[in-house]
Design an enzyme around this catalytic site. Structure first.
Site, PDB file in Angstrom:
ATOM      1  N   LYS A 180     -11.612  11.560  -8.407  1.00 23.53           N
ATOM      2  CA  LYS A 180     -10.319  12.191  -8.096  1.00 23.53           C
ATOM      3  C   LYS A 180     -10.354  13.692  -8.406  1.00 23.53           C
ATOM      4  CE  LYS A 180      -7.758   8.713  -6.562  1.00 23.53           C
ATOM      5  NZ  LYS A 180      -7.539   8.568  -5.096  1.00 23.53           N
ATOM      6  N   SER A 192       0.827  -1.210   0.000  1.00 18.92           N
ATOM      7  CA  SER A 192       0.000   0.000   0.000  1.00 18.92           C
ATOM      8  C   SER A 192       0.863   1.263   0.000  1.00 18.92           C
ATOM      9  CB  SER A 192      -0.885   0.046   1.253  1.00 18.92           C
ATOM     10  OG  SER A 192      -1.843  -0.995   1.237  1.00 18.92           O
ATOM     11  N   ILE A 193       0.440   2.249  -0.786  1.00 17.23           N
ATOM     12  CA  ILE A 193       1.118   3.547  -0.780  1.00 17.23           C
ATOM     13  C   ILE A 193       1.084   4.130   0.636  1.00 17.23           C
ATOM     14  CG2 ILE A 193       0.958   5.921  -1.628  1.00 17.23           C
ATOM     15  CD1 ILE A 193      -0.018   4.690  -4.345  1.00 17.23           C
ATOM     16  N   ASP A 237     -14.484   2.162   8.476  1.00 23.12           N
ATOM     17  CA  ASP A 237     -15.047   2.252   7.133  1.00 23.12           C
ATOM     18  C   ASP A 237     -15.340   3.737   6.927  1.00 23.12           C
ATOM     19  OD1 ASP A 237     -16.847   2.532   5.009  1.00 23.12           O
ATOM     20  OD2 ASP A 237     -17.742   0.562   5.360  1.00 23.12           O
ATOM     21  N   VAL A 238     -14.669   4.358   5.966  1.00 26.13           N
ATOM     22  CA  VAL A 238     -14.741   5.817   5.826  1.00 26.13           C
ATOM     23  C   VAL A 238     -16.099   6.317   5.337  1.00 26.13           C
ATOM     24  CG1 VAL A 238     -12.238   6.048   5.497  1.00 26.13           C
ATOM     25  CG2 VAL A 238     -13.743   5.900   3.480  1.00 26.13           C
ATOM     26  N   THR A 270      -0.047  -1.963  -6.627  1.00 28.97           N
ATOM     27  CA  THR A 270      -0.622  -2.256  -5.309  1.00 28.97           C
ATOM     28  C   THR A 270      -1.839  -3.160  -5.460  1.00 28.97           C
ATOM     29  OG1 THR A 270      -2.082  -0.365  -5.463  1.00 28.97           O
ATOM     30  CG2 THR A 270       0.058   0.029  -4.424  1.00 28.97           C
ATOM     31  N   TYR A 277     -10.308   4.291 -16.338  1.00 32.63           N
ATOM     32  CA  TYR A 277     -10.260   4.877 -14.986  1.00 32.63           C
ATOM     33  C   TYR A 277     -11.644   5.461 -14.647  1.00 32.63           C
ATOM     34  CZ  TYR A 277      -7.980   6.758 -10.802  1.00 32.63           C
ATOM     35  OH  TYR A 277      -7.614   7.041  -9.502  1.00 32.63           O
ATOM     36  N   ALA A 298     -13.993   2.186  -6.324  1.00 29.13           N
ATOM     37  CA  ALA A 298     -15.098   2.192  -7.281  1.00 29.13           C
ATOM     38  C   ALA A 298     -15.441   0.735  -7.547  1.00 29.13           C
ATOM     39  CB  ALA A 298     -14.685   2.891  -8.572  1.00 29.13           C
TER      40      ALA A 298
HETATM   41  P1  NAD Z   1      -4.422  -0.093  -1.637  1.00 28.72           P
HETATM   42  O1  NAD Z   1      -5.428  -1.099  -2.064  1.00 28.72           O
HETATM   43  O2  NAD Z   1      -3.247  -0.592  -0.908  1.00 28.72           O
HETATM   44  O3  NAD Z   1      -5.128   1.055  -0.795  1.00 28.72           O
HETATM   45  C1  NAD Z   1      -6.459   1.430  -0.962  1.00 28.72           C
HETATM   46  C2  NAD Z   1      -7.063   1.503   0.419  1.00 28.72           C
HETATM   47  O4  NAD Z   1      -8.386   1.995   0.394  1.00 28.72           O
HETATM   48  C3  NAD Z   1      -7.105   0.121   1.100  1.00 28.72           C
HETATM   49  O5  NAD Z   1      -6.383   0.161   2.299  1.00 28.72           O
HETATM   50  C4  NAD Z   1      -8.579  -0.077   1.371  1.00 28.72           C
HETATM   51  O6  NAD Z   1      -8.837  -0.766   2.562  1.00 28.72           O
HETATM   52  C5  NAD Z   1      -9.057   1.364   1.450  1.00 28.72           C
HETATM   53  N1  NAD Z   1     -10.504   1.506   1.360  1.00 28.72           N
HETATM   54  C6  NAD Z   1     -11.322   1.276   0.288  1.00 28.72           C
HETATM   55  N2  NAD Z   1     -12.600   1.470   0.629  1.00 28.72           N
HETATM   56  C7  NAD Z   1     -12.609   1.853   1.947  1.00 28.72           C
HETATM   57  C8  NAD Z   1     -13.631   2.175   2.889  1.00 28.72           C
HETATM   58  N3  NAD Z   1     -14.940   2.167   2.559  1.00 28.72           N
HETATM   59  N4  NAD Z   1     -13.263   2.505   4.155  1.00 28.72           N
HETATM   60  C9  NAD Z   1     -11.953   2.513   4.503  1.00 28.72           C
HETATM   61  N5  NAD Z   1     -10.946   2.227   3.667  1.00 28.72           N
HETATM   62  C10 NAD Z   1     -11.274   1.879   2.397  1.00 28.72           C
HETATM   63  O7  NAD Z   1      -3.980   0.658  -2.991  1.00 28.72           O
HETATM   64  P2  NAD Z   1      -3.089   1.974  -3.219  1.00 28.72           P
HETATM   65  O8  NAD Z   1      -2.709   1.907  -4.639  1.00 28.72           O
HETATM   66  O9  NAD Z   1      -2.067   2.078  -2.175  1.00 28.72           O
HETATM   67  O10 NAD Z   1      -4.152   3.148  -3.077  1.00 28.72           O
HETATM   68  C11 NAD Z   1      -4.022   4.208  -2.164  1.00 28.72           C
HETATM   69  C12 NAD Z   1      -4.391   5.542  -2.789  1.00 28.72           C
HETATM   70  O11 NAD Z   1      -3.443   5.862  -3.794  1.00 28.72           O
HETATM   71  C13 NAD Z   1      -5.759   5.581  -3.440  1.00 28.72           C
HETATM   72  O12 NAD Z   1      -6.355   6.839  -3.187  1.00 28.72           O
HETATM   73  C14 NAD Z   1      -5.415   5.474  -4.909  1.00 28.72           C
HETATM   74  O13 NAD Z   1      -6.411   6.053  -5.718  1.00 28.72           O
HETATM   75  C15 NAD Z   1      -4.147   6.281  -4.933  1.00 28.72           C
HETATM   76  N6  NAD Z   1      -3.291   6.083  -6.115  1.00 28.72           N
HETATM   77  C16 NAD Z   1      -2.889   4.824  -6.480  1.00 28.72           C
HETATM   78  C17 NAD Z   1      -2.073   4.671  -7.595  1.00 28.72           C
HETATM   79  C18 NAD Z   1      -1.647   3.304  -8.058  1.00 28.72           C
HETATM   80  O14 NAD Z   1      -1.255   3.171  -9.226  1.00 28.72           O
HETATM   81  N7  NAD Z   1      -1.664   2.290  -7.216  1.00 28.72           N
HETATM   82  C19 NAD Z   1      -1.643   5.792  -8.324  1.00 28.72           C
HETATM   83  C20 NAD Z   1      -2.059   7.074  -7.897  1.00 28.72           C
HETATM   84  C21 NAD Z   1      -2.884   7.196  -6.790  1.00 28.72           C
HETATM   85  O1  0WE Z   2      -6.746   4.922  -8.002  1.00 24.94           O
HETATM   86  C1  0WE Z   2      -6.383   3.894  -8.534  1.00 24.94           C
HETATM   87  C2  0WE Z   2      -7.159   2.607  -8.347  1.00 24.94           C
HETATM   88  C3  0WE Z   2      -8.261   2.727  -7.338  1.00 24.94           C
HETATM   89  C4  0WE Z   2      -9.237   1.583  -7.350  1.00 24.94           C
HETATM   90  C5  0WE Z   2      -8.913   0.278  -7.693  1.00 24.94           C
HETATM   91  C6  0WE Z   2      -9.888  -0.720  -7.654  1.00 24.94           C
HETATM   92  C7  0WE Z   2      -9.618  -2.129  -8.081  1.00 24.94           C
HETATM   93  C8  0WE Z   2     -10.545  -3.116  -7.400  1.00 24.94           C
HETATM   94  C9  0WE Z   2     -10.523   1.864  -6.967  1.00 24.94           C
HETATM   95  N1  0WE Z   2     -11.483   0.913  -6.917  1.00 24.94           N
HETATM   96  C10 0WE Z   2     -11.178  -0.351  -7.241  1.00 24.94           C
HETATM   97  N2  0WE Z   2     -12.184  -1.300  -7.177  1.00 24.94           N
HETATM   98  C11 0WE Z   2     -11.961  -2.626  -7.297  1.00 24.94           C
HETATM   99  O2  0WE Z   2     -12.902  -3.433  -7.277  1.00 24.94           O
HETATM  100  N3  0WE Z   2      -5.286   3.942  -9.345  1.00 24.94           N
HETATM  101  C12 0WE Z   2      -4.675   5.208  -9.643  1.00 24.94           C
HETATM  102  C13 0WE Z   2      -4.699   2.744 -10.001  1.00 24.94           C
HETATM  103  C14 0WE Z   2      -5.339   2.604 -11.340  1.00 24.94           C
HETATM  104  O3  0WE Z   2      -6.541   2.016 -11.476  1.00 24.94           O
HETATM  105  C15 0WE Z   2      -6.873   2.064 -12.815  1.00 24.94           C
HETATM  106  C16 0WE Z   2      -5.861   2.718 -13.518  1.00 24.94           C
HETATM  107  C17 0WE Z   2      -4.875   3.070 -12.571  1.00 24.94           C
HETATM  108  C18 0WE Z   2      -3.596   3.804 -12.834  1.00 24.94           C
HETATM  109  C19 0WE Z   2      -8.012   1.606 -13.462  1.00 24.94           C
HETATM  110  C20 0WE Z   2      -8.128   1.767 -14.840  1.00 24.94           C
HETATM  111  C21 0WE Z   2      -7.146   2.418 -15.544  1.00 24.94           C
HETATM  112  C22 0WE Z   2      -5.992   2.898 -14.897  1.00 24.94           C
END
Ligand code: NAD
Ligand code: 0WE
Length: 261
Positions: free
Chosen positions: A165, A21-22, A67-68, A196, A158, A98
């Site tokens: 976002k 996780s980030i 749960d947020v 992640t 996306y 989503a």
């Molecule tokens: P991650 O799955 O590790 O983290 C997502 C978190 O959201 C999880 O810990 C999950 O438990 C939490 N979450 C979802 N629904 C929730 C709810 N109802 N209540 C509480 N927590 C909830 O994945 P990540 O990639 O580390 O994502 C963290 C953030 O970084 C997100 O905002 C994501 O959009 C953003 N982000 C991700 C990427 C990427 O490529 N992975 C790039 C840019 C931004």
């Molecule tokens: O913010 C994200 C992903 C957030 C995310 C991921 C999931 C996967 C599982 C939100 N909801 C869900 N729901 C699920 O059921 N990113 C920035 C990573 C990401 O996701 C993409 C991307 C990138 C980049 C989805 C489509 C296209 C590009």
């Protein structure tokens, strides 16, 4: 001179699911910079995971379910943090969701419920947290939210997450305005793609990483440790005049107007 830039600071971290996780990368960097942290986790499913990770920081770390989308759970979190820490300096919002179907088909088919839930979890939650955190940030503070480029340009699939976002980034600006007089800064980090849990299972994600590697000025993908370092910068004294901003930590990808390969 204290070598640790965040020593004496108290923080709360939303969004650790596992070691990839980030939120975990930024939490580690905040911890190494001297901050004392509280963590929340989404629910029972993630409890053991997060418990094990957080145990690295010693036994006195706060760990609270949240749960947020639940106001009562957010109320409890900030009540407990207030009791345990007495104050707060840092907040990390690293939460997004989503429904999977909404990230697969066309945006035009987004249902009312998928739109509502994505915005509730991924954008409104920052406002809900900020309102509860602000009274605890007695000496000012720094709030950081994670976002992605799909908020400003179309990234295929996306979809509704991009719209959520955009709402998150606008919320960062309005919160920065409201909370500025209390010396509370609010910023977002727009990260390049990271492998992640939230990225896994997204079809074509591997190609996306390859695309960034080929086309970003630095010709590589961002490392989570680099997101951690940016998190420390935004939380610390190097960023005391920075608020309301979206900072791209994407190896330069965002500046490009044309791909090269
Ligand atoms: P991650 O799955 O590790 O983290 C997502 C978190 O959201 C999880 O810990 C999950 O438990 C939490 N979450 C979802 N629904 C929730 C709810 N109802 N209540 C509480 N927590 C909830 O994945 P990540 O990639 O580390 O994502 C963290 C953030 O970084 C997100 O905002 C994501 O959009 C953003 N982000 C991700 C990427 C990427 O490529 N992975 C790039 C840019 C931004
Ligand atoms: O913010 C994200 C992903 C957030 C995310 C991921 C999931 C996967 C599982 C939100 N909801 C869900 N729901 C699920 O059921 N990113 C920035 C990573 C990401 O996701 C993409 C991307 C990138 C980049 C989805 C489509 C296209 C590009």
């Amino acid at each position: 001179m204290n070598a640790k830039p965040l020593s004496g600071k108290f923080g709360i971290v939303f969004g650790v699911a596992n070691k990839r996780s980030i939120a975990w990368a930024i939490a580690q960097a905040w911890h190494e910079a001297g901050a004392k942290l509280a963590f929340t986790y989404q629910g029972e499913r993630l409890k053991e995971n997060v418990e094990e990770l957080v145990s690295m920081f010693g036994s006195d770390t706060l760990l609270i379910p949240c749960d947020v989308t639940k106001d009562e759970e957010l109320d409890t979190v900030f009540k407990k943090v207030g009791e345990a820490f007495g104050k707060l300096d840092l907040l990390l919002h690293s939460v997004a969701f989503a429904p999977k179907e909404a990230l697969e088909g066309e945006f035009v088919n987004t249902t009312r419920e998928a739109f509502r839930l994505s915005h509730d979890v991924s954008a409104y939650s920052l406002v809900a947290m900020a309102r509860r955190a602000a009274p605890l940030m007695k000496d000012g503070g720094s709030m950081v939210a994670m976002t992605y480029y799909g908020s400003v340009k179309v990234v295929p699939h996306y979809n509704v997450m991009g719209v959520a976002k955009a709402s998150l980034e606008a919320s960062v600006r309005y919160l920065a305005f409201d909370l500025g007089p209390k010396k509370i800064r609010v910023n977002a980090i727009s990260a390049g793609p990271v492998n992640t849990l939230a990225a896994r299972g997204i079809s074509g994600f591997t190609q996306m990483l390859k695309h960034y590697e080929t086309n970003s000025p630095l010709r590589r993908n961002v490392e989570t440790s680099e997101l951690g370092a940016t998190g420390v910068f935004l939380a610390g004294d190097g960023a005391t005049a920075i608020t309301g901003q979206v900072l791209y930590v994407d190896c330069g990808y965002e500046i490009m107007g044309m791909s090269i390969g």
